[in-house]
Design an enzyme around this catalytic site. Structure first.
Site, PDB file in Angstrom:
ATOM      1  N   HIS A 243      -2.978  17.728   7.257  1.00  0.00           N
ATOM      2  CA  HIS A 243      -1.601  17.795   6.777  1.00  0.00           C
ATOM      3  C   HIS A 243      -1.524  18.811   5.635  1.00  0.00           C
ATOM      4  CE1 HIS A 243      -2.709  15.394   3.323  1.00  0.00           C
ATOM      5  NE2 HIS A 243      -3.155  14.426   4.104  1.00  0.00           N
TER       6      HIS A 243
ATOM      7  N   CYS B 227     -13.076  -1.185   1.121  1.00  0.00           N
ATOM      8  CA  CYS B 227     -11.859  -0.736   1.822  1.00  0.00           C
ATOM      9  C   CYS B 227     -12.296   0.160   2.975  1.00  0.00           C
ATOM     10  CB  CYS B 227     -10.925   0.020   0.883  1.00  0.00           C
ATOM     11  SG  CYS B 227      -9.500   0.698   1.764  1.00  0.00           S
TER      12      CYS B 227
ATOM     13  N   CYS C  77     -10.773   3.726   3.057  1.00  0.00           N
ATOM     14  CA  CYS C  77     -11.351   4.547   1.988  1.00  0.00           C
ATOM     15  C   CYS C  77     -12.822   4.862   2.240  1.00  0.00           C
ATOM     16  CB  CYS C  77     -11.309   3.840   0.640  1.00  0.00           C
ATOM     17  SG  CYS C  77      -9.738   3.818  -0.186  1.00  0.00           S
TER      18      CYS C  77
ATOM     19  N   CYS D 226      -5.881  -2.343  -1.857  1.00  0.00           N
ATOM     20  CA  CYS D 226      -6.261  -0.971  -2.147  1.00  0.00           C
ATOM     21  C   CYS D 226      -4.984  -0.185  -2.457  1.00  0.00           C
ATOM     22  CB  CYS D 226      -6.976  -0.347  -0.948  1.00  0.00           C
ATOM     23  SG  CYS D 226      -7.056   1.447  -1.055  1.00  0.00           S
TER      24      CYS D 226
ATOM     25  N   LYS E 280       5.847   9.478  -1.198  1.00  0.00           N
ATOM     26  CA  LYS E 280       4.465   9.665  -0.817  1.00  0.00           C
ATOM     27  C   LYS E 280       4.412   9.936   0.691  1.00  0.00           C
ATOM     28  CE  LYS E 280      -0.022   7.522  -1.133  1.00  0.00           C
ATOM     29  NZ  LYS E 280      -0.891   6.469  -1.570  1.00  0.00           N
TER      30      LYS E 280
ATOM     31  N   LYS F 202       2.315   8.103   7.328  1.00  0.00           N
ATOM     32  CA  LYS F 202       2.642   8.038   8.753  1.00  0.00           C
ATOM     33  C   LYS F 202       3.745   7.023   9.016  1.00  0.00           C
ATOM     34  CE  LYS F 202      -1.017   9.708  11.680  1.00  0.00           C
ATOM     35  NZ  LYS F 202      -2.131   9.382  12.568  1.00  0.00           N
TER      36      LYS F 202
END
Ligand SMILES: [Zn+2]
Length: 508
Positions: free
Chosen positions: A19, A127, A130, A144, A301, A304
């Site tokens: 992205h 997580c 992550c 998280c 932010k 998706k």
């Protein structure tokens, strides 16, 4: 001084296509690379893909593919994006490359032989998105903060790296600017954050996992695999032949890296874990890590779920490649957080590119055609004090690049063009045409010089436009040679100013 320059982007995680955030980092690295190539013979620009870990397995499974087959496709899409954006990387490293795997094995074995790796129990909150254990202080409402998911409790017998052993040495190398091995973290605010955290203490970290098959096995205990982050960080030396004796010269030539560029969420790995790993093997530390900020898209932010993930290709369709590179890196100060707004992009495109730079090139070259048939000769006693004024504008260019202030570097180009437009307005060539052709020729010559230097800076930021401008003013000088000697103005070397192509058509 070493005649080499080594800059890296992070290797991007191959679980999904890229992205705009990845593009932001990579375009910045490309601009720095292109500018450095003017004065440094050996420039190495590394990017790549991070391909191990459970997230990759999950993404591959969703598509009914084997992890490597899945990664191959994603890597093709990465390379395709970089090609579209005119990114001239030297090398693209994949963590599934044999050379990388050999490097990781060699490095980890050396750490183990050194006594820097030991076995112990680990329990923590992990997580999965992550790919890391989170400390309780990092959680927000038990979730998280980056993924809004609940981390899972994991307990296992792992191998640990003696990170804590290197804390004092790291603090010294980060704070002592006179140290030969000074390790700089930029911007300063981030350095202070890292130092603050380091001063609170530093725990050893687990570097292996028991139930993760899609990763590199530990060379001394094949029942466990290497934590993806440790694996990934080693790309910076695997790509330049750390493990390969016959290629040692590459490693010698380029290591230590001059800059690791990255976003702030992965700063800790790069400013603490990575340098500590290097210290353990007595390898020199990179000169600096620079962490740029995060940005929101239209105040939100990118995610998706919201459906506002922006891809570079979307911008290229509207603005073209050059303007996309320009707009992204001038959206907000490099190093700070900011916002990307398409309305603002359009405004900036029209203000800086169409009305300022594009208009300046077109009005000056048109007048050169109209009044002198494109043949503008050098004035007597050139450069005159009027035009040498622009040396002050050009002067900080190299410093900005060395300080990784890509935004400030681009500002020079804008200032130069604004200065040029004012210079034309002030001297009113259309009036001079009626009274003093000699004075008119001098003004146009100087204005063409400004165009020449806009092209020189543009060669790093907007390479296609630089070539177009160079052709329009019929320059024969090597553009890199001109860039190398910014302290002294080079005269025009062409003989005929051509009709300009429209560089940046206004967008309504
Ligand atoms: Zn997370």
């Amino acid at each position: 001084m070493k005649d080499s320059y080594y800059i890296t982007t992070p290797i991007y995680y191959a679980n999904d296509v890229l992205h705009i955030g990845h593009t932001y980092t990579t375009v910045a690295a490309d601009i720095i690379t292109r500018w450095k190539k003017n004065s440094v013979n050996n420039v190495f620009f590394l990017t790549g893909s991070d391909e191990h870990g459970s997230k990759i397995c999950e993404a591959a499974k969703e598509k009914n593919k084997e992890p490597l087959a899945y990664c191959n496709e994603i890597v093709d899409s990465f390379k395709n994006t970089w090609q579209q954006l005119n990114i001239e990387y030297t090398s693209f490293i994949r963590t599934t490359d044999t050379v990388h795997i050999l490097t990781v094995e060699k490095f980890i074995q050396a750490l183990y032989d050194n006594g820097d790796i030991y076995k112990s129990n680990y329990e923590g909150l992990y997580c999965v998105p992550c790919e890391k254990f989170l400390s309780p202080t990092e959680l927000v409402n038990d979730l998280c903060p980056d993924h809004n998911t609940k981390p899972v409790k994991q307990c296992e017998e792992n191998y640990f790296f003696r990170l804590s052993k290197y804390r004092d040495q790291l603090i010294e190398l980060i704070t002592n600017k006179n140290h030969l091995q000074h390790f700089d973290i930029l911007p300063e605010q981030r350095r202070n954050e890292v130092l603050g955290k380091l001063k609170l203490g530093l725990d050893d970290i687990s570097i292996s996992r028991t139930n993760l098959p899609w990763a590199i096995p530990l060379p001394f205990d094949k029942s466990q695999t290497i934590y993806v982050w440790i694996d990934a960080l080693l790309n910076y030396i695997s790509a330049i032949g750390y493990a390969d004796d016959s290629e040692k010269t590459q490693f010698k030539k380029f290591w230590p890296a001059d800059v690791h560029l990255l976003a702030k969420d992965i700063l800790w790995f790069h400013s603490v874990i990575w340098p500590a790993m290097l210290l353990a093997l007595k390898l020199p530390l990179p000169a600096k890590v620079f962490s740029h900020g995060f940005f929101t898209v239209e105040g939100q932010k990118m995610s998706k779920t919201i459906g506002n993930v922006l891809h570079a290709e979307d911008l290229v369709k509207i603005y073209g490649v050059d303007a996309t590179r320009f707009l992204l890196l001038t959206a907000f100060p490099f190093g700070s957080d900011g916002d990307i707004s398409l309305a603002l992009f359009k405004e900036k495109y029209n203000a800086h590119l169409a009305n300022n730079i594009g208009n300046f090139v077109s009005r000056v070259t048109n007048m050169a055609q109209k009044y002198f048939n494109g043949k503008v000769t050098i004035p007597e006693n050139w450069p005159d004090p009027e035009i040498t004024e622009i040396l002050k504008i050009l002067e900080p260019a190299d410093t900005h690049i060395s300080n990784v202030r890509v935004d400030s570097f681009i500002e020079i180009m804008i200032s130069l063009s604004s200065w040029g437009n004012l210079y034309i307005d002030k001297n009113a060539p259309w009036q001079l045409a009626k009274t003093d052709m000699k004075a008119l020729e001098k003004v146009l010559y100087n204005a063409l010089i400004i165009i020449k230097y806009i092209a020189v800076l543009s060669s790093a930021v907007m390479p296609e436009s630089a070539v177009k401008i160079w052709k329009t003013i019929d320059e024969k000088q090597d553009i890199q040679e001109c860039a190398r000697n910014l302290a002294k103005l080079s005269p025009l070397t062409g003989s005929n100013v051509n009709k300009p192509e429209i560089l940046f058509p206004k967008i309504l």
